[in-house]
Design a protein around this motif. Structure first.
Motif, PDB file in Angstrom:
ATOM      1  N   ALA A 179       0.713  -1.333   0.278  1.00 12.69           N
ATOM      2  CA  ALA A 179       0.223  -0.038   0.309  1.00 12.69           C
ATOM      3  C   ALA A 179       0.907   1.034  -0.182  1.00 12.69           C
ATOM      4  CB  ALA A 179      -0.998   0.062   1.071  1.00 12.69           C
ATOM      5  N   TRP A 180       1.764   1.145   0.407  1.00  6.32           N
ATOM      6  CA  TRP A 180       2.866   2.991   0.528  1.00  6.32           C
ATOM      7  C   TRP A 180       3.226   2.724  -0.728  1.00  6.32           C
ATOM      8  CZ3 TRP A 180       8.063   3.223   0.673  1.00  6.32           C
ATOM      9  CH2 TRP A 180       8.853   4.141   0.805  1.00  6.32           C
ATOM     10  N   ILE A 181       3.856   1.868  -1.345  1.00 12.93           N
ATOM     11  CA  ILE A 181       4.785   1.878  -2.500  1.00 12.93           C
ATOM     12  C   ILE A 181       3.613   2.357  -3.376  1.00 12.93           C
ATOM     13  CG2 ILE A 181       5.059   0.671  -4.499  1.00 12.93           C
ATOM     14  CD1 ILE A 181       6.870  -1.545  -2.395  1.00 12.93           C
ATOM     15  N   GLY A 182       2.249   1.881  -3.492  1.00 11.75           N
ATOM     16  CA  GLY A 182       1.199   1.891  -4.009  1.00 11.75           C
ATOM     17  C   GLY A 182       0.614   4.079  -4.164  1.00 11.75           C
ATOM     18  N   ALA A 183       0.771   4.334  -2.784  1.00 12.34           N
ATOM     19  CA  ALA A 183       1.038   5.837  -2.791  1.00 12.34           C
ATOM     20  C   ALA A 183       2.011   6.821  -3.306  1.00 12.34           C
ATOM     21  CB  ALA A 183       0.367   5.590  -0.726  1.00 12.34           C
ATOM     22  N   LYS A 184       3.119   6.134  -2.770  1.00 16.52           N
ATOM     23  CA  LYS A 184       3.781   6.877  -3.092  1.00 16.52           C
ATOM     24  C   LYS A 184       3.664   7.682  -4.974  1.00 16.52           C
ATOM     25  CE  LYS A 184       5.604   8.468   1.051  1.00 16.52           C
ATOM     26  NZ  LYS A 184       5.415   9.775   0.662  1.00 16.52           N
TER      27      LYS A 184
ATOM     28  N   PHE B 112       7.288  -6.763  -6.416  1.00 11.29           N
ATOM     29  CA  PHE B 112       8.300  -7.805  -5.903  1.00 11.29           C
ATOM     30  C   PHE B 112       8.016  -7.196  -4.269  1.00 11.29           C
ATOM     31  CE2 PHE B 112      11.392  -7.196  -4.122  1.00 11.29           C
ATOM     32  CZ  PHE B 112      13.459  -8.087  -3.832  1.00 11.29           C
ATOM     33  N   ALA B 113       6.978  -6.757  -3.836  1.00 16.15           N
ATOM     34  CA  ALA B 113       7.279  -6.774  -2.511  1.00 16.15           C
ATOM     35  C   ALA B 113       6.150  -7.811  -2.099  1.00 16.15           C
ATOM     36  CB  ALA B 113       6.591  -4.886  -1.890  1.00 16.15           C
ATOM     37  N   MET B 114       4.977  -7.655  -2.940  1.00 15.24           N
ATOM     38  CA  MET B 114       3.810  -8.915  -3.155  1.00 15.24           C
ATOM     39  C   MET B 114       4.718 -10.208  -2.905  1.00 15.24           C
ATOM     40  SD  MET B 114       0.633  -9.714  -2.141  1.00 15.24           S
ATOM     41  CE  MET B 114       0.370  -7.830  -2.607  1.00 15.24           C
ATOM     42  N   ASN B 115       5.442 -10.504  -4.051  1.00 18.67           N
ATOM     43  CA  ASN B 115       6.515 -11.853  -4.335  1.00 18.67           C
ATOM     44  C   ASN B 115       7.090 -12.042  -2.819  1.00 18.67           C
ATOM     45  OD1 ASN B 115       4.856 -11.668  -6.627  1.00 18.67           O
ATOM     46  ND2 ASN B 115       6.633 -11.077  -7.759  1.00 18.67           N
ATOM     47  N   ALA B 116       7.894 -11.662  -2.452  1.00 15.06           N
ATOM     48  CA  ALA B 116       8.844 -11.152  -0.971  1.00 15.06           C
ATOM     49  C   ALA B 116       8.140 -12.235  -0.288  1.00 15.06           C
ATOM     50  CB  ALA B 116       9.065 -10.294  -0.762  1.00 15.06           C
ATOM     51  N   GLY B 117       6.708 -11.124   0.027  1.00 17.48           N
ATOM     52  CA  GLY B 117       5.790 -11.398   0.844  1.00 17.48           C
ATOM     53  C   GLY B 117       4.932 -12.901   0.480  1.00 17.48           C
ATOM     54  N   HIS B 118       5.027 -13.588  -0.349  1.00 11.68           N
ATOM     55  CA  HIS B 118       4.487 -14.825  -0.833  1.00 11.68           C
ATOM     56  C   HIS B 118       5.611 -15.805  -0.159  1.00 11.68           C
ATOM     57  CE1 HIS B 118       2.115 -17.521  -3.774  1.00 11.68           C
ATOM     58  NE2 HIS B 118       2.306 -17.864  -2.847  1.00 11.68           N
ATOM     59  N   LEU B 119       6.766 -15.455  -0.453  1.00 13.14           N
ATOM     60  CA  LEU B 119       7.662 -15.926  -0.839  1.00 13.14           C
ATOM     61  C   LEU B 119       8.747 -16.524   0.737  1.00 13.14           C
ATOM     62  CD1 LEU B 119       9.609 -18.071  -1.813  1.00 13.14           C
ATOM     63  CD2 LEU B 119      11.650 -15.478  -1.797  1.00 13.14           C
ATOM     64  N   ALA B 120       8.253 -15.058   1.734  1.00 17.59           N
ATOM     65  CA  ALA B 120       8.567 -15.334   3.237  1.00 17.59           C
ATOM     66  C   ALA B 120       7.656 -16.281   3.884  1.00 17.59           C
ATOM     67  CB  ALA B 120       8.760 -14.237   3.091  1.00 17.59           C
ATOM     68  N   ALA B 121       6.333 -16.173   3.176  1.00 21.40           N
ATOM     69  CA  ALA B 121       5.124 -16.728   4.069  1.00 21.40           C
ATOM     70  C   ALA B 121       5.293 -18.194   3.938  1.00 21.40           C
ATOM     71  CB  ALA B 121       4.087 -15.788   4.152  1.00 21.40           C
TER      72      ALA B 121
ATOM     73  N   PRO C 192      -7.312  -8.640  -3.083  1.00 23.47           N
ATOM     74  CA  PRO C 192      -7.606  -7.184  -2.047  1.00 23.47           C
ATOM     75  C   PRO C 192      -6.811  -6.579  -2.543  1.00 23.47           C
ATOM     76  CG  PRO C 192      -8.356  -8.765  -1.300  1.00 23.47           C
ATOM     77  CD  PRO C 192      -7.376  -9.232  -1.840  1.00 23.47           C
ATOM     78  N   MET C 193      -5.437  -7.169  -2.527  1.00 21.75           N
ATOM     79  CA  MET C 193      -4.130  -5.932  -2.021  1.00 21.75           C
ATOM     80  C   MET C 193      -4.122  -5.114  -3.609  1.00 21.75           C
ATOM     81  SD  MET C 193      -2.642  -5.341   0.480  1.00 21.75           S
ATOM     82  CE  MET C 193      -1.972  -4.219  -0.256  1.00 21.75           C
ATOM     83  N   TYR C 194      -4.426  -5.798  -4.995  1.00 22.33           N
ATOM     84  CA  TYR C 194      -3.907  -4.794  -5.950  1.00 22.33           C
ATOM     85  C   TYR C 194      -5.550  -4.164  -6.411  1.00 22.33           C
ATOM     86  CZ  TYR C 194      -0.825  -8.816  -7.189  1.00 22.33           C
ATOM     87  OH  TYR C 194       0.248  -9.873  -8.109  1.00 22.33           O
ATOM     88  N   GLU C 195      -6.791  -4.351  -5.334  1.00 22.92           N
ATOM     89  CA  GLU C 195      -7.231  -3.025  -5.184  1.00 22.92           C
ATOM     90  C   GLU C 195      -7.124  -2.178  -4.365  1.00 22.92           C
ATOM     91  OE1 GLU C 195     -11.134  -5.191  -5.409  1.00 22.92           O
ATOM     92  OE2 GLU C 195     -10.518  -6.747  -6.731  1.00 22.92           O
ATOM     93  N   VAL C 196      -6.189  -2.500  -3.630  1.00 23.80           N
ATOM     94  CA  VAL C 196      -6.307  -1.094  -2.591  1.00 23.80           C
ATOM     95  C   VAL C 196      -6.030   0.248  -3.476  1.00 23.80           C
ATOM     96  CG1 VAL C 196      -5.663  -0.308  -0.759  1.00 23.80           C
ATOM     97  CG2 VAL C 196      -6.122  -2.624  -0.084  1.00 23.80           C
ATOM     98  N   THR C 197      -5.266   0.284  -4.165  1.00 23.17           N
ATOM     99  CA  THR C 197      -4.581   1.532  -4.165  1.00 23.17           C
ATOM    100  C   THR C 197      -5.313   1.945  -5.044  1.00 23.17           C
ATOM    101  OG1 THR C 197      -2.530   0.664  -3.609  1.00 23.17           O
ATOM    102  CG2 THR C 197      -2.787   2.562  -5.642  1.00 23.17           C
ATOM    103  N   TYR C 198      -5.652   1.584  -6.044  1.00 25.94           N
ATOM    104  CA  TYR C 198      -6.444   1.306  -7.404  1.00 25.94           C
ATOM    105  C   TYR C 198      -7.893   2.149  -6.470  1.00 25.94           C
ATOM    106  CZ  TYR C 198     -11.441   1.102 -10.259  1.00 25.94           C
ATOM    107  OH  TYR C 198     -11.595   1.065 -11.435  1.00 25.94           O
ATOM    108  N   SER C 199      -8.616   1.425  -5.496  1.00 33.42           N
ATOM    109  CA  SER C 199      -9.636   1.787  -4.406  1.00 33.42           C
ATOM    110  C   SER C 199      -9.431   3.582  -3.987  1.00 33.42           C
ATOM    111  CB  SER C 199     -10.146   0.600  -3.492  1.00 33.42           C
ATOM    112  OG  SER C 199     -10.564  -0.406  -3.816  1.00 33.42           O
ATOM    113  N   VAL C 200      -8.108   3.858  -3.307  1.00 30.17           N
ATOM    114  CA  VAL C 200      -8.293   5.031  -2.964  1.00 30.17           C
ATOM    115  C   VAL C 200      -8.275   5.602  -4.275  1.00 30.17           C
ATOM    116  CG1 VAL C 200      -6.747   6.699  -2.319  1.00 30.17           C
ATOM    117  CG2 VAL C 200      -6.690   3.786  -1.311  1.00 30.17           C
TER     118      VAL C 200
END
Length: 825
Positions: free
Chosen positions: A413-418, A491-500, A531-539
């Motif tokens: 979300a932070w990357i999307g906002a920036k 990249f952030a999403m894939n990194a989180g997916h890999l870590a989880a 949902p995360m893909y839609e958050v930035t778009y939603s804002v």
């Protein structure tokens, strides 16, 4: 020791939550009430606090590194989950504060000082707990105490500095407000006062329709409205105007649809969890019973049922079907209310707006409906999914998994906002260059003859080439920035997916979790990712929709300037006597239009207004029609003040023939019926005969069913005028208003029109505005108006004998036609 450990656990969880909650709430309140830091703050303040904040963050980083080293050096060492969660969450919270401070041009120091104070108090309490429970010989404990002591000192410095800066800004703001009050009192009666803007309907006088269409201008207008009402909270409260419009009372179908829609949304949220959970259970049953030939039909059936309900052919399809009556009913209510509101606004509003702009506002009713639909069916479910995801993965594994998911979502979300902020300027440049390229291209092609005549083909080609190059550069910058931002988010999403996934596999491999939990989490990840893909778009979408709805809000919050009085009565016209008693009126207070006008029209009399253009003749009729209220004086009809009667009964007393008759693109019969909806065909034909138009109409192929075209373009000027007169005859009103009713016709047609007007005005009180003086020579009284005042009055013969302004006007018109004077003055 037990109580100390419980206190530590509580502080570890509550401290980051309390710090973040205070910052967000105080920030929201400050933004809502338009509070911000002082202008032109010294840079050394910002640098000092950023350095201190960075120092605090580094202590958490160092403690995290020490913790990781301790875990690897002594695998048997048990580190509580709440402690690890505390390090990660505080690092995120304080890091977010530091990043926000770095971007804050005018920091509102109360929000930062309060957040640092909360963190400071918690750190002191944790230090006390550590001193009670830590062993002196424990090296890790010593490092922890040293870093914690250093952190307390830095937080104390940050909180103290923030509090001092907040106090300093408050003192400076008070001094500026006192200075502004003094200046305002000196300028209260001057030309810089804002009181003249009260009736500006939310737009500056100099704002053109083209500028209003631009989103940036709407954003500025929105901020002006926020400042006017005092806070964002009060601004959002203005949207309650739409609540009665949107409430579906009386429509059982829509109410039932709303209930079903809410149930389907709740069921979808449950299925987001049930589908992967059942898949995990199925996989475990298959693993346990592998090779025995038995099929887990029950688990397969439940999984297929849940998956089917969650597919596009299941509940989502039901929700789309349910949304149809809700969406279209809401759209109908909003657009009908907007249209009705426009039609009920006064003439001063319509004079300021173009018809195209108002049509666009009505169309924006669908934008508000889309905003409501987007909020209810997209935004709320998305954030619900994210909240459920955090809770579910916590119970599925542990706090570490929830932290990974939370950090991934926050980073995304932070990357999307920036990226959105970063690309906003690039997008404006891109749109500007695109418009400029199109403008140069269109102008050169449409003006090809001029280009060829002056032999400037090479010049136009070079100009277009430069514009196309600017467009190319701006497009490359914008799309590269957007692609980079999208890549960073992925990249952030894939990194989180890999870590989880790695953590989940590790838990299964170590025997801390069954295989079904890994399968469940792998299937559930899409519920987090989508949902995360839609958050930035939603804002972005909500922001743009709110700005667009500013047009509709501006419209709906305006009130007509001319309305019925609370105790208004019906106008009763018995004779038709009209009296103007010392009437004053001005469109602009700086330039009066009507000054001290007084006259009386006896029943059945014809009163004519003549004079130079702009003198106030047509305005007099508008005041009688009560398109505007007088500034002073009174207007009476049969002794009744027109400001005390209902507008509907007042305007029903008039038959109006305008200079430029307005017709709808309907048939002749439908346009005539507009005057009196219950008129019979015989009455329509009688009115047209009186207007010398019946024979012309019946000679047309479709007779009275002939369509007149947009604004009556299929009719000649004389036919238009006679149709307007027939409509006025059909209205059968006691008072007739004629505003240049013969201005569009030739001399041959004028005789027919004059005969029709004679039939119309027979026995009725009539007011005539005319430039052609030959048409009003038989008026009972002629009022000569100059600069809003009656300078002469009398019959045609009386005014000619007086040898004043009326005589001069007659002389000029006669000479224009006959090239010789009417008589020697």
């Amino acid at each position: 020791m037990i109580h100390t450990r419980r206190a530590q656990t509580a502080l570890h969880y509550l401290t980051p939550i309390a710090t973040a909650f205070y910052f967000l709430i105080s920030r929201a309140v400050a933004s809502c009430f338009l509070q911000q830091g002082a202008d032109k703050q010294p840079k050394r303040r910002w640098r000092l606090v950023v350095v201190i904040s960075t120092g605090v963050i580094l202590t958490f980083v160092a403690e995290g590194i020490a913790t990781a080293h301790e875990t690897m050096a002594h695998p048997s060492t048990y580190l509580p989950q709440d402690y690890v969660a505390y390090l990660v969450l505080m690092l995120l919270v304080l890091g977010a504060l530091a990043l926000n401070l770095a971007d804050d041009a005018k920091p509102f120091w109360h929000t930062y000082a309060g957040s640092w104070a909360i963190a400071l108090g918690s750190e002191i309490a944790l230090l006390v707990c550590c001193l009670v429970s830590a062993a002196a010989s424990d090296v890790f404990a010593k490092i922890h105490l040293i870093l914690q002591s250093l952190r307390i000192g830095l937080l104390l410095c940050a909180a103290t500095a923030g509090a001092y800066f907040a106090w300093s800004d408050s003192r400076r703001r008070i001094m500026l407000e006192e200075s502004d009050d003094t200046i305002d009192s000196l300028l209260a009666s001057g030309e810089d006062s804002d009181e003249s803007d009260e009736n500006a309907y939310g737009f500056d006088e100099e704002t053109s329709p083209d500028e209003v269409e631009d989103l940036r201008d709407l954003r500025k207008q929105q901020l002006r409205r926020v400042k006017k009402v005092g806070s964002w909270f009060n601004y959002l409260k203005t949207y309650k105007t739409f609540v009665p419009i949107l409430w579906s009372s009386g429509n059982r179908l829509v109410q039932a649809s709303l209930v079903v829609a809410i149930l389907t949304i709740a069921a979808e949220r449950a299925l987001q969890v049930l589908v992967p959970m059942q898949l995990g259970a199925l996989s475990e049953e298959l693993a346990v019973g592998a090779g025995n030939g038995q099929m887990p039909w029950r688990s397969i059936g439940l999984w297929m049922l849940f998956a089917a309900l969650n597919s596009q052919a299941g509940l989502p399809m039901v929700q789309e079907i349910i949304k149809v009556p809700i969406m279209h009913y809401t759209r109908q209510r909003i657009m009908t209310a907007a249209f009705s509101h426009i039609m009920n606004l006064s003439m001063d509003y319509h004079n300021q707006k173009s018809s195209g702009e108002l049509i666009r506002v009505v169309e924006l009713g669908s934008e508000l409906q889309e905003l409501l639909d987007f909020l209810c069916f997209n935004v709320l479910p998305v954030f619900t999914d994210l909240l459920v995801a955090l809770v579910y993965v916590y119970f599925l594994f542990d706090i570490y998994m929830a932290l990974i998911v939370f950090c991934t979502c926050l980073t995304y979300a932070w990357i999307g906002a920036k990226v959105s902020v970063w690309t906003a300027r690039l997008l404006r440049d891109y749109n500007t260059t695109m418009v400029n390229e199109s403008r140069i291209q269109n102008e050169a092609i449409s003006c090809w003859a001029a280009v060829s005549q002056f032999n400037r083909t090479k010049l136009e080609s070079e100009r277009y080439s430069m514009a196309a190059a600017d467009h190319r550069k701006a497009a490359i910058k914008y799309y590269l920035a957007w692609s980079f931002g999208g890549g960073a988010q992925s990249f952030a999403m894939n990194a989180g997916h890999l870590a989880a996934t790695t953590l989940a596999a590790y838990r299964v491999a170590q025997g801390y979790a069954p295989v079904r939990k890994f399968v469940t989490f792998a299937a559930y990840w899409l519920t987090i990712e989508i949902p995360m893909y839609e958050v930035t778009y939603s804002v972005r979408k909500i922001t743009q929709m709110l700005i667009n709805s500013e047009r509709l809000l501006e419209l709906m919050t305006n009130k007509p300037s001319v309305v019925d009085a609370e105790d208004a009565t019906e106008l009763v016209v018995k004779h038709g006597e009209v009296n103007f008693n010392n009437v004053d009126f001005a469109y602009d207070p700086r330039k009066p239009t009507i000054k001290g006008m007084s006259f009386t029209a006896k029943p059945g009399q014809t009163i004519a207004f003549v004079g130079e253009t702009g003198g106030g003749k047509s305005t007099t009729l508008k005041l009688l029609y009560r398109y505007f209220d007088v500034n002073a004086g009174r207007i009476y009809i049969d002794g009744q003040d027109i400001s005390t009667v209902t507008l509907e009964s007042l305007r029903s007393a008039f038959a109006f023939v305008p200079q430029d008759p307005v017709l709808f693109n309907y048939s002749i019969r439908e346009n005539l019926l507009y005057a009196r909806l219950d008129a019979t065909d015989a009455e329509i034909e009688a009115a047209c005969r009186a207007a010398a138009l019946h024979d012309k109409i019946v000679s047309m192929p479709q007779s009275y069913a002939t369509t007149v075209g947009e604004r009556g373009v299929k009719l000649s000027g004389g036919e238009l005028q006679r149709l307007a007169i027939a409509r006025a005859i059909l209205r059968d009103a006691p008072i007739v208003l004629l505003d240049e009713a013969t201005s569009m016709i030739d001399a041959e047609t004028e005789a027919l029109v004059q005969s029709a007007l004679k039939n119309l005005t027979q026995g009725r009180t009539t007011f005539v505005v005319a430039h052609r003086l030959s048409t009003i020579r038989h008026a009972d009284c002629i009022l000569v108006i100059k600069d809003g005042q009656i300078v002469e009055r009398g019959s045609h013969e009386e005014l000619l004998r007086a040898g004043g302004m009326y005589t001069s006007l007659c002389q000029k018109q006669y000479m224009e036609v006959n090239k010789e004077p009417l008589f020697n003055l």
